[in-house]
Motif scaffolding. Sequence first.
Motif, PDB file in Angstrom:
ATOM      1  N   GLY A  24      14.379   1.127  10.360  1.00 46.30           N
ATOM      2  CA  GLY A  24      15.309   2.127   9.850  1.00 46.30           C
ATOM      3  C   GLY A  24      15.046   2.483   8.395  1.00 46.30           C
ATOM      4  N   LEU A  25      13.834   2.203   7.920  1.00 45.34           N
ATOM      5  CA  LEU A  25      13.458   2.447   6.532  1.00 45.34           C
ATOM      6  C   LEU A  25      12.719   3.773   6.435  1.00 45.34           C
ATOM      7  N   ASP A  26      13.259   4.696   5.672  1.00 48.48           N
ATOM      8  CA  ASP A  26      12.657   6.015   5.500  1.00 48.48           C
ATOM      9  C   ASP A  26      11.829   6.029   4.222  1.00 48.48           C
ATOM     10  N   VAL A  27      10.514   6.018   4.379  1.00 46.43           N
ATOM     11  CA  VAL A  27       9.606   6.076   3.235  1.00 46.43           C
ATOM     12  C   VAL A  27       9.017   7.483   3.214  1.00 46.43           C
ATOM     13  N   PRO A  28       9.363   8.294   2.208  1.00 43.61           N
ATOM     14  CA  PRO A  28       8.884   9.680   2.188  1.00 43.61           C
ATOM     15  C   PRO A  28       7.394   9.759   1.872  1.00 43.61           C
ATOM     16  N   PRO A  29       6.707  10.725   2.476  1.00 45.27           N
ATOM     17  CA  PRO A  29       5.293  10.935   2.148  1.00 45.27           C
ATOM     18  C   PRO A  29       5.176  11.607   0.786  1.00 45.27           C
ATOM     19  N   PHE A  30       4.060  11.381   0.131  1.00 45.28           N
ATOM     20  CA  PHE A  30       3.790  12.086  -1.110  1.00 45.28           C
ATOM     21  C   PHE A  30       2.297  12.208  -1.285  1.00 45.28           C
ATOM     22  N   LEU A  31       1.897  13.126  -2.123  1.00 45.91           N
ATOM     23  CA  LEU A  31       0.492  13.386  -2.377  1.00 45.91           C
ATOM     24  C   LEU A  31       0.306  13.562  -3.873  1.00 45.91           C
ATOM     25  N   ILE A  32      -0.675  12.875  -4.399  1.00 46.49           N
ATOM     26  CA  ILE A  32      -1.042  13.037  -5.804  1.00 46.49           C
ATOM     27  C   ILE A  32      -2.391  13.741  -5.807  1.00 46.49           C
ATOM     28  N   SER A  33      -2.470  14.831  -6.519  1.00 45.90           N
ATOM     29  CA  SER A  33      -3.751  15.531  -6.589  1.00 45.90           C
ATOM     30  C   SER A  33      -4.110  15.803  -8.034  1.00 45.90           C
ATOM     31  N   SER A  34      -5.388  15.909  -8.281  1.00 52.95           N
ATOM     32  CA  SER A  34      -5.891  16.162  -9.624  1.00 52.95           C
ATOM     33  C   SER A  34      -6.656  17.470  -9.618  1.00 52.95           C
ATOM     34  N   ILE A  35      -6.552  18.205 -10.704  1.00 53.68           N
ATOM     35  CA  ILE A  35      -7.261  19.478 -10.781  1.00 53.68           C
ATOM     36  C   ILE A  35      -8.617  19.332 -11.456  1.00 53.68           C
ATOM     37  N   SER A  36      -8.920  18.145 -11.917  1.00 56.89           N
ATOM     38  CA  SER A  36     -10.171  17.918 -12.621  1.00 56.89           C
ATOM     39  C   SER A  36     -10.742  16.564 -12.247  1.00 56.89           C
ATOM     40  N   THR A  37     -12.049  16.424 -12.381  1.00 56.26           N
ATOM     41  CA  THR A  37     -12.669  15.123 -12.147  1.00 56.26           C
ATOM     42  C   THR A  37     -12.996  14.416 -13.458  1.00 56.26           C
ATOM     43  N   THR A  38     -12.682  15.047 -14.583  1.00 53.47           N
ATOM     44  CA  THR A  38     -12.924  14.401 -15.870  1.00 53.47           C
ATOM     45  C   THR A  38     -11.619  13.836 -16.414  1.00 53.47           C
ATOM     46  N   CYS A  39     -11.710  12.659 -17.013  1.00 48.34           N
ATOM     47  CA  CYS A  39     -10.516  11.991 -17.519  1.00 48.34           C
ATOM     48  C   CYS A  39     -10.924  10.964 -18.562  1.00 48.34           C
ATOM     49  N   ASN A  40     -10.120  10.822 -19.599  1.00 52.85           N
ATOM     50  CA  ASN A  40     -10.402   9.814 -20.605  1.00 52.85           C
ATOM     51  C   ASN A  40      -9.499   8.592 -20.450  1.00 52.85           C
ATOM     52  N   LEU A  41      -8.700   8.545 -19.371  1.00 58.62           N
ATOM     53  CA  LEU A  41      -7.825   7.408 -19.111  1.00 58.62           C
ATOM     54  C   LEU A  41      -8.493   6.461 -18.122  1.00 58.62           C
ATOM     55  N   HIS A  42      -8.085   5.239 -18.143  1.00 58.26           N
ATOM     56  CA  HIS A  42      -8.596   4.236 -17.197  1.00 58.26           C
ATOM     57  C   HIS A  42      -7.389   3.528 -16.585  1.00 58.26           C
ATOM     58  N   CYS A  43      -6.607   4.280 -15.814  1.00 57.28           N
ATOM     59  CA  CYS A  43      -5.376   3.759 -15.228  1.00 57.28           C
ATOM     60  C   CYS A  43      -5.683   2.718 -14.154  1.00 57.28           C
ATOM     61  N   LYS A  44      -4.898   1.676 -14.154  1.00 59.69           N
ATOM     62  CA  LYS A  44      -5.036   0.647 -13.136  1.00 59.69           C
ATOM     63  C   LYS A  44      -4.682   1.271 -11.784  1.00 59.69           C
ATOM     64  N   GLY A  45      -5.517   1.079 -10.787  1.00 54.48           N
ATOM     65  CA  GLY A  45      -5.246   1.617  -9.465  1.00 54.48           C
ATOM     66  C   GLY A  45      -5.617   3.080  -9.282  1.00 54.48           C
ATOM     67  N   CYS A  46      -6.394   3.637 -10.184  1.00 57.56           N
ATOM     68  CA  CYS A  46      -6.784   5.049 -10.085  1.00 57.56           C
ATOM     69  C   CYS A  46      -7.687   5.242  -8.864  1.00 57.56           C
ATOM     70  N   TYR A  47      -7.255   6.089  -7.938  1.00 58.47           N
ATOM     71  CA  TYR A  47      -8.040   6.324  -6.728  1.00 58.47           C
ATOM     72  C   TYR A  47      -9.354   7.036  -7.041  1.00 58.47           C
ATOM     73  N   ALA A  48      -9.347   7.931  -8.012  1.00 60.01           N
ATOM     74  CA  ALA A  48     -10.554   8.691  -8.338  1.00 60.01           C
ATOM     75  C   ALA A  48     -11.629   7.787  -8.942  1.00 60.01           C
ATOM     76  N   ARG A  49     -11.235   6.892  -9.826  1.00 61.01           N
ATOM     77  CA  ARG A  49     -12.214   5.967 -10.406  1.00 61.01           C
ATOM     78  C   ARG A  49     -12.733   4.977  -9.356  1.00 61.01           C
ATOM     79  N   SER A  50     -11.846   4.499  -8.504  1.00 60.68           N
ATOM     80  CA  SER A  50     -12.265   3.513  -7.512  1.00 60.68           C
ATOM     81  C   SER A  50     -13.242   4.113  -6.504  1.00 60.68           C
ATOM     82  N   ASN A  51     -13.216   5.430  -6.342  1.00 64.64           N
ATOM     83  CA  ASN A  51     -14.128   6.100  -5.418  1.00 64.64           C
ATOM     84  C   ASN A  51     -15.298   6.773  -6.131  1.00 64.64           C
ATOM     85  N   GLY A  52     -15.410   6.545  -7.427  1.00 63.02           N
ATOM     86  CA  GLY A  52     -16.529   7.100  -8.182  1.00 63.02           C
ATOM     87  C   GLY A  52     -16.452   8.599  -8.387  1.00 63.02           C
ATOM     88  N   ILE A  53     -15.269   9.169  -8.286  1.00 58.18           N
ATOM     89  CA  ILE A  53     -15.109  10.617  -8.442  1.00 58.18           C
ATOM     90  C   ILE A  53     -14.876  10.994  -9.902  1.00 58.18           C
TER      91      ILE A  53
END
Length: 104
Positions: free
Chosen positions: A60-89
């Motif tokens: 009976g737990l309602d977990v809403p879907p969500f999507l995070i998208s980026s408009i660029s592949t360049t970034c100067n941050l190194h966030c923990k858990g970044c999907y783009a960095r972990s996939n080499g994007i």
Amino acid sequence: MESQSAIDLAEYMNGSIRNIMATAYKNVLSNPREAKFAFKMQRLFEKSEKRRKKMAESEGLDVPPFLISSISTTCNLHCKGCYARSNGIAEDISEYHLPVVPRR
């Protein structure tokens, strides 16, 4: 007063994510690295959708879907858990990427 039909927000979001990924596939087919990433993300979205439905039915737990998208592949941050960095994007922003502003 007209009655409005109820909108299933989870189904609406899941459908939107599927539509976004279908469009993304058309745009990334010429780049094998991006196509591989998009295919991997699509599998994760499908797995997450099934898991959310299972949790809603069994717990009976309602977990809403969500999507995070980026408009660029360049970034100067190194966030923990970044999907783009972990996939080499993601690429680091360097002086090469910064625009040259002429001096007056």
